[in-house]
Design an enzyme around this catalytic site. Sequence first.
Site, mmCIF file in Angstrom:
data_model
loop_
_atom_site.group_PDB
_atom_site.id
_atom_site.type_symbol
_atom_site.label_atom_id
_atom_site.label_comp_id
_atom_site.label_asym_id
_atom_site.label_seq_id
_atom_site.Cartn_x
_atom_site.Cartn_y
_atom_site.Cartn_z
ATOM 1 N N LYS A 13 0.844 -1.209 0.000
ATOM 2 C CA LYS A 13 0.000 0.000 0.000
ATOM 3 C C LYS A 13 0.875 1.254 0.000
ATOM 4 C CE LYS A 13 -2.156 -1.149 3.840
ATOM 5 N NZ LYS A 13 -1.453 -2.413 4.110
ATOM 6 N N ARG A 88 -10.288 0.153 8.480
ATOM 7 C CA ARG A 88 -9.642 -1.120 8.747
ATOM 8 C C ARG A 88 -10.591 -2.129 9.362
ATOM 9 N NH1 ARG A 88 -4.012 0.139 8.639
ATOM 10 N NH2 ARG A 88 -2.758 -1.678 9.072
ATOM 11 N N ARG A 122 11.727 -5.533 5.509
ATOM 12 C CA ARG A 122 11.602 -4.105 5.167
ATOM 13 C C ARG A 122 12.521 -3.242 6.041
ATOM 14 N NH1 ARG A 122 5.752 -1.747 5.234
ATOM 15 N NH2 ARG A 122 5.778 -2.704 7.289
ATOM 16 N N ARG A 152 11.027 -1.041 11.422
ATOM 17 C CA ARG A 152 9.904 -0.600 12.250
ATOM 18 C C ARG A 152 9.740 -1.563 13.424
ATOM 19 N NH1 ARG A 152 4.870 0.509 8.197
ATOM 20 N NH2 ARG A 152 3.823 -0.761 9.768
ATOM 21 N N ARG A 163 -0.599 -8.876 13.297
ATOM 22 C CA ARG A 163 -1.130 -7.941 12.298
ATOM 23 C C ARG A 163 -1.856 -8.695 11.183
ATOM 24 N NH1 ARG A 163 4.192 -4.859 10.836
ATOM 25 N NH2 ARG A 163 2.951 -3.895 9.197
#
Length: 210
Positions: A13, A88, A122, A152, A163
Amino acid sequence: MNIILLGAPGAGKGTQASKIANKYKLLHISTGDIFRANIKNGTEIGKLAKSYTDSGKLVPDEVTCEIVKDRLTWDDAQHGYMLDGFPRNIYQAQQLDKFAKVDVCLNIDVDESLLMDRICGRRVCACGESYHVSTLNGATTCAKCGGKLYQRPDDVPETVKTRLDTYKSQTAPLIDYYKAQGKLVSVKSGEGSPDLVFEQICKIFDKYDK
Ligand code: AP5
């Protein structure tokens, strides 16, 4: 044009959002980015959000909806925007229906088996750039601004699992919600580079951007 970007954590996204915002001149509103900025700045919202984001759970709906509702009243949101990470769950979508008009919901569909590696690999920069370790060749700084890359706090396996579970139970039902409104469009990511995914997206959005 007002857009919602839907997709599992790691679907791409954020990667696609900056390209879409650039090309279609849309304001990019990411609730995840808003929470991370608040956490960094030590605000009351940040203090509340941290325990939720760190554990991979959703920040309470009342807080999140109020932030988005307010953000959409700013002058820069009056000429088209893209919501990334909001809504969400069904409740957030119902609230959004009360205070905004959405034209299209883009679902970025990715094979679940790819997500854990994408997210845990990431590395991000404070400037907003994002990389995957496999493409960094050992580099630890951002190719765009020279800033230090970091992981992160919610990009670690245990939190990513939560998640993904949260996505499946709460967010995925939005696919049917927007399908029923006739607003859902989908692209498949994971079978091509981000640029190829963006090409697919442009083919869809060019029709709306007339
Ligand atoms: P948020 O920041 O929204 O995180 P997320 O939805 O989990 O999404 P990610 O940012 O992890 O992934 P992405 O889809 O943007 O993927 P990316 O482009 O980076 O939310 C964080 C937290 O905030 C939530 O857990 C929650 O606690 C809270 N929150 C946020 N919104 C909320 C709301 N509405 N209500 C309540 N709480 C909320 O790509 C991932 C990786 O894949 C990158 O390494 C990238 O380089 C790579 N990649 C991308 N595309 C491709 C491709 N085509 N091929 C190969 N690799 C690719």
